[in-house]
Design a protein around this motif. Structure first.
Motif, PDB file in Angstrom:
ATOM      1  N   CYS A 205      -5.354  24.947  15.638  1.00  0.00           N
ATOM      2  CA  CYS A 205      -4.201  25.216  16.495  1.00  0.00           C
ATOM      3  C   CYS A 205      -4.034  24.092  17.512  1.00  0.00           C
ATOM      4  O   CYS A 205      -4.982  23.681  18.183  1.00  0.00           O
ATOM      5  CB  CYS A 205      -4.390  26.551  17.212  1.00  0.00           C
ATOM      6  SG  CYS A 205      -3.097  26.930  18.429  1.00  0.00           S
ATOM      7  N   ARG A 207      -2.536  24.230  20.261  1.00  0.00           N
ATOM      8  CA  ARG A 207      -2.516  24.721  21.645  1.00  0.00           C
ATOM      9  C   ARG A 207      -3.915  25.127  22.115  1.00  0.00           C
ATOM     10  O   ARG A 207      -4.440  24.564  23.057  1.00  0.00           O
ATOM     11  CB  ARG A 207      -1.541  25.892  21.774  1.00  0.00           C
ATOM     12  CG  ARG A 207      -0.070  25.480  21.756  1.00  0.00           C
ATOM     13  CD  ARG A 207       0.228  24.460  22.816  1.00  0.00           C
ATOM     14  NE  ARG A 207       1.646  24.098  22.852  1.00  0.00           N
ATOM     15  CZ  ARG A 207       2.111  23.034  23.481  1.00  0.00           C
ATOM     16  NH1 ARG A 207       1.274  22.213  24.104  1.00  0.00           N
ATOM     17  NH2 ARG A 207       3.398  22.761  23.483  1.00  0.00           N
ATOM     18  N   HIS A 220       1.713  28.551  12.072  1.00  0.00           N
ATOM     19  CA  HIS A 220       3.048  28.890  12.540  1.00  0.00           C
ATOM     20  C   HIS A 220       3.589  27.696  13.312  1.00  0.00           C
ATOM     21  O   HIS A 220       2.822  26.831  13.748  1.00  0.00           O
ATOM     22  CB  HIS A 220       3.026  30.125  13.436  1.00  0.00           C
ATOM     23  CG  HIS A 220       2.445  31.334  12.780  1.00  0.00           C
ATOM     24  ND1 HIS A 220       3.170  32.144  11.926  1.00  0.00           N
ATOM     25  CD2 HIS A 220       1.189  31.865  12.835  1.00  0.00           C
ATOM     26  CE1 HIS A 220       2.391  33.138  11.487  1.00  0.00           C
ATOM     27  NE2 HIS A 220       1.190  32.987  12.018  1.00  0.00           N
ATOM     28  N   CYS A 222       6.012  26.506  16.588  1.00  0.00           N
ATOM     29  CA  CYS A 222       6.794  26.823  17.783  1.00  0.00           C
ATOM     30  C   CYS A 222       8.173  26.198  17.625  1.00  0.00           C
ATOM     31  O   CYS A 222       8.291  25.001  17.340  1.00  0.00           O
ATOM     32  CB  CYS A 222       6.100  26.273  19.038  1.00  0.00           C
ATOM     33  SG  CYS A 222       7.103  26.405  20.539  1.00  0.00           S
ATOM     34  N   VAL A 229       0.768  26.054  15.438  1.00  0.00           N
ATOM     35  CA  VAL A 229      -0.039  26.928  16.285  1.00  0.00           C
ATOM     36  C   VAL A 229      -0.517  28.147  15.507  1.00  0.00           C
ATOM     37  O   VAL A 229       0.031  28.489  14.454  1.00  0.00           O
ATOM     38  CB  VAL A 229       0.768  27.386  17.529  1.00  0.00           C
ATOM     39  CG1 VAL A 229       1.024  26.212  18.454  1.00  0.00           C
ATOM     40  CG2 VAL A 229       2.082  28.029  17.106  1.00  0.00           C
ATOM     41  N   CYS A 233      -1.544  32.436  19.553  1.00  0.00           N
ATOM     42  CA  CYS A 233      -0.914  31.508  20.511  1.00  0.00           C
ATOM     43  C   CYS A 233       0.602  31.484  20.389  1.00  0.00           C
ATOM     44  O   CYS A 233       1.275  30.741  21.117  1.00  0.00           O
ATOM     45  CB  CYS A 233      -1.458  30.091  20.321  1.00  0.00           C
ATOM     46  SG  CYS A 233      -3.116  29.841  20.976  1.00  0.00           S
ATOM     47  N   SER A 234       1.161  32.287  19.478  1.00  0.00           N
ATOM     48  CA  SER A 234       2.615  32.260  19.286  1.00  0.00           C
ATOM     49  C   SER A 234       3.162  33.657  18.988  1.00  0.00           C
ATOM     50  O   SER A 234       3.990  33.832  18.102  1.00  0.00           O
ATOM     51  CB  SER A 234       2.980  31.306  18.143  1.00  0.00           C
ATOM     52  OG  SER A 234       2.346  31.712  16.924  1.00  0.00           O
ATOM     53  N   ARG A 249      10.194  32.546  17.329  1.00  0.00           N
ATOM     54  CA  ARG A 249       8.787  32.353  17.671  1.00  0.00           C
ATOM     55  C   ARG A 249       8.600  31.084  18.505  1.00  0.00           C
ATOM     56  O   ARG A 249       9.081  29.997  18.132  1.00  0.00           O
ATOM     57  CB  ARG A 249       7.955  32.238  16.397  1.00  0.00           C
ATOM     58  CG  ARG A 249       6.464  32.009  16.650  1.00  0.00           C
ATOM     59  CD  ARG A 249       5.735  31.700  15.350  1.00  0.00           C
ATOM     60  NE  ARG A 249       5.737  32.837  14.443  1.00  0.00           N
ATOM     61  CZ  ARG A 249       4.801  33.785  14.417  1.00  0.00           C
ATOM     62  NH1 ARG A 249       3.788  33.739  15.275  1.00  0.00           N
ATOM     63  NH2 ARG A 249       4.871  34.773  13.548  1.00  0.00           N
ATOM     64  N   ILE A 250       7.909  31.203  19.616  1.00  0.00           N
ATOM     65  CA  ILE A 250       7.529  30.037  20.403  1.00  0.00           C
ATOM     66  C   ILE A 250       6.084  30.213  20.869  1.00  0.00           C
ATOM     67  O   ILE A 250       5.566  31.331  20.918  1.00  0.00           O
ATOM     68  CB  ILE A 250       8.448  29.811  21.629  1.00  0.00           C
ATOM     69  CG1 ILE A 250       8.387  30.996  22.588  1.00  0.00           C
ATOM     70  CG2 ILE A 250       9.885  29.544  21.198  1.00  0.00           C
ATOM     71  CD1 ILE A 250       9.156  30.756  23.873  1.00  0.00           C
ATOM     72  N   CYS A 251       5.440  29.119  21.218  1.00  0.00           N
ATOM     73  CA  CYS A 251       4.054  29.187  21.652  1.00  0.00           C
ATOM     74  C   CYS A 251       3.987  29.684  23.104  1.00  0.00           C
ATOM     75  O   CYS A 251       4.985  29.660  23.835  1.00  0.00           O
ATOM     76  CB  CYS A 251       3.381  27.825  21.515  1.00  0.00           C
ATOM     77  SG  CYS A 251       4.026  26.550  22.602  1.00  0.00           S
ATOM     78  N   ASP A 252       2.807  30.113  23.507  1.00  0.00           N
ATOM     79  CA  ASP A 252       2.630  30.640  24.865  1.00  0.00           C
ATOM     80  C   ASP A 252       2.949  29.588  25.919  1.00  0.00           C
ATOM     81  O   ASP A 252       3.511  29.895  26.981  1.00  0.00           O
ATOM     82  CB  ASP A 252       1.194  31.135  25.056  1.00  0.00           C
ATOM     83  CG  ASP A 252       0.893  32.366  24.214  1.00  0.00           C
ATOM     84  OD1 ASP A 252       1.849  32.978  23.688  1.00  0.00           O
ATOM     85  OD2 ASP A 252      -0.301  32.716  24.079  1.00  0.00           O
ATOM     86  N   TYR A 255       6.666  29.374  26.208  1.00  0.00           N
ATOM     87  CA  TYR A 255       7.186  30.629  26.755  1.00  0.00           C
ATOM     88  C   TYR A 255       7.026  30.664  28.277  1.00  0.00           C
ATOM     89  O   TYR A 255       7.962  31.046  28.994  1.00  0.00           O
ATOM     90  CB  TYR A 255       6.468  31.818  26.132  1.00  0.00           C
ATOM     91  CG  TYR A 255       6.991  33.155  26.620  1.00  0.00           C
ATOM     92  CD1 TYR A 255       8.090  33.745  26.005  1.00  0.00           C
ATOM     93  CD2 TYR A 255       6.395  33.817  27.694  1.00  0.00           C
ATOM     94  CE1 TYR A 255       8.581  34.962  26.450  1.00  0.00           C
ATOM     95  CE2 TYR A 255       6.881  35.035  28.148  1.00  0.00           C
ATOM     96  CZ  TYR A 255       7.981  35.601  27.518  1.00  0.00           C
ATOM     97  OH  TYR A 255       8.473  36.800  27.987  1.00  0.00           O
TER      98      TYR A 255
END
Length: 296
Positions: A205, A207, A220, A222, A229, A233-234, A249-252, A255
């Motif tokens: 990942c 992230r 996945h 982002c 990621v 984390c997403s 879907r977006i990563c933390d 976000y």
């Protein structure tokens, strides 16, 4: 030839594809070449586009493209639309680079999967050129002669077979975009979707730097930064109107920034080189036909 911009209204020469060639589009005689030199290349190119607009030869070419995409494709014939050229480019998809057939019109860029070369294509994508910006990619490793095609909805990298073909494609695309913006009075788009990092560039990942990807622990992407990621984390979704009418879907990391209104920081700088993507694919769950918006 791979990536060659054929059937080009901007090429200043007769198209090389047989079915679409008409007598009116044969190579310019000496007098015509002298007039082209006097007007300059851009003036000559625009004259060619204006001359071909609504011509029988141009309509025939566009009809052939529509036929190749079949009933699943969108109609392409509208008044004033001109087929500038076509060719095969290598598109960097999320799993691996793949050959795609591209068609450049004076107002849109169309591409699709090759089923039977010059006869049948599917999965048609249509990109309005007024939303397009392009950036050259530095050569590295086996990936050479590439550039980024960036739009608010989707961005990706493509590669031509030679530096000359890359130059032709980029020059023609830029000319079409400039003409469109000049006629509409619009300004170039500053917003574009992130270019997805190919799956093969990330074994863990990007992230958390901890989760290793396996056939069970899937990759996945982002939608804001394009990073590969892991699921944890997403898990969050956020509405990005330029990409979808539904939250995506977006990563933390993105976000948190989006939630505080810090939009620009969501796209951290990263290399524009993709040499790792030509290596043997890693163990993935499946090989997507393309990096469609619906895939993670």
């Amino acid at each position: 030839m791979l990536g060659s911009l054929r059937n080009g209204a901007l090429s200043g020469r007769s198209p090389r594809a047989g079915p679409a060639r008409g007598r009116r589009e044969r190579a310019a005689p000496a007098a015509g070449r002298r007039r082209r030199q006097a007007r300059g290349p851009e003036g000559y190119q625009q004259t060619m586009v204006d001359r071909l607009a609504n011509s029988e030869a141009n309509t025939r070419r566009i009809n052939i493209v529509e036929h190749c995409f079949g009933a699943a494709g969108q109609p392409l014939t509208i008044p004033g639309r001109v087929l500038i050229g076509e060719g095969v480019l290598t598109k960097l998809c999320r799993k691996k680079p793949k050959a795609r057939q591209f068609f450049l019109f004076n107002d849109i860029l169309v591409y699709g999967n090759i089923v039977i070369q010059k006869k049948k294509y599917n999965k048609q994508h249509i990109i309005p050129l007024e939303n397009v910006t392009i950036d050259s990619i530095k050569d590295e490793g086996d990936l050479r002669n590439g550039w980024l095609i960036k739009t608010p909805t989707k961005s990706f990298a493509v590669y031509a077979a030679t530096a000359t073909e890359k130059s032709e494609w980029m020059n023609h695309i830029n000319k079409c975009v400039t003409d469109l913006l000049s006629k509409s009075g619009k300004t170039p788009s500053n917003e574009h979707a992130a270019v997805w990092v190919p799956d093969s560039e990330a074994t863990v990942c990007m992230r958390c730097q901890k989760a290793k990807f396996t056939p069970v622990n899937r990759r996945h992407h982002c939608r804001k930064c394009g990073f590969v990621v892991c699921g944890p984390c997403s898990e969050k979704r956020f509405l990005l109107p330029s990409q979808s009418s539904k939250p995506v879907r977006i990563c933390d990391f993105c976000y948190d920034l989006l939630s505080t209104g810090d939009m620009a920081a969501c796209q951290p700088p990263r290399s524009d080189t993709y040499s790792q993507s030509l290596k043997s694919p890693l163990n993935d769950v499946s090989d997507d036909d393309d990096d469609d918006d619906s895939s993670d």
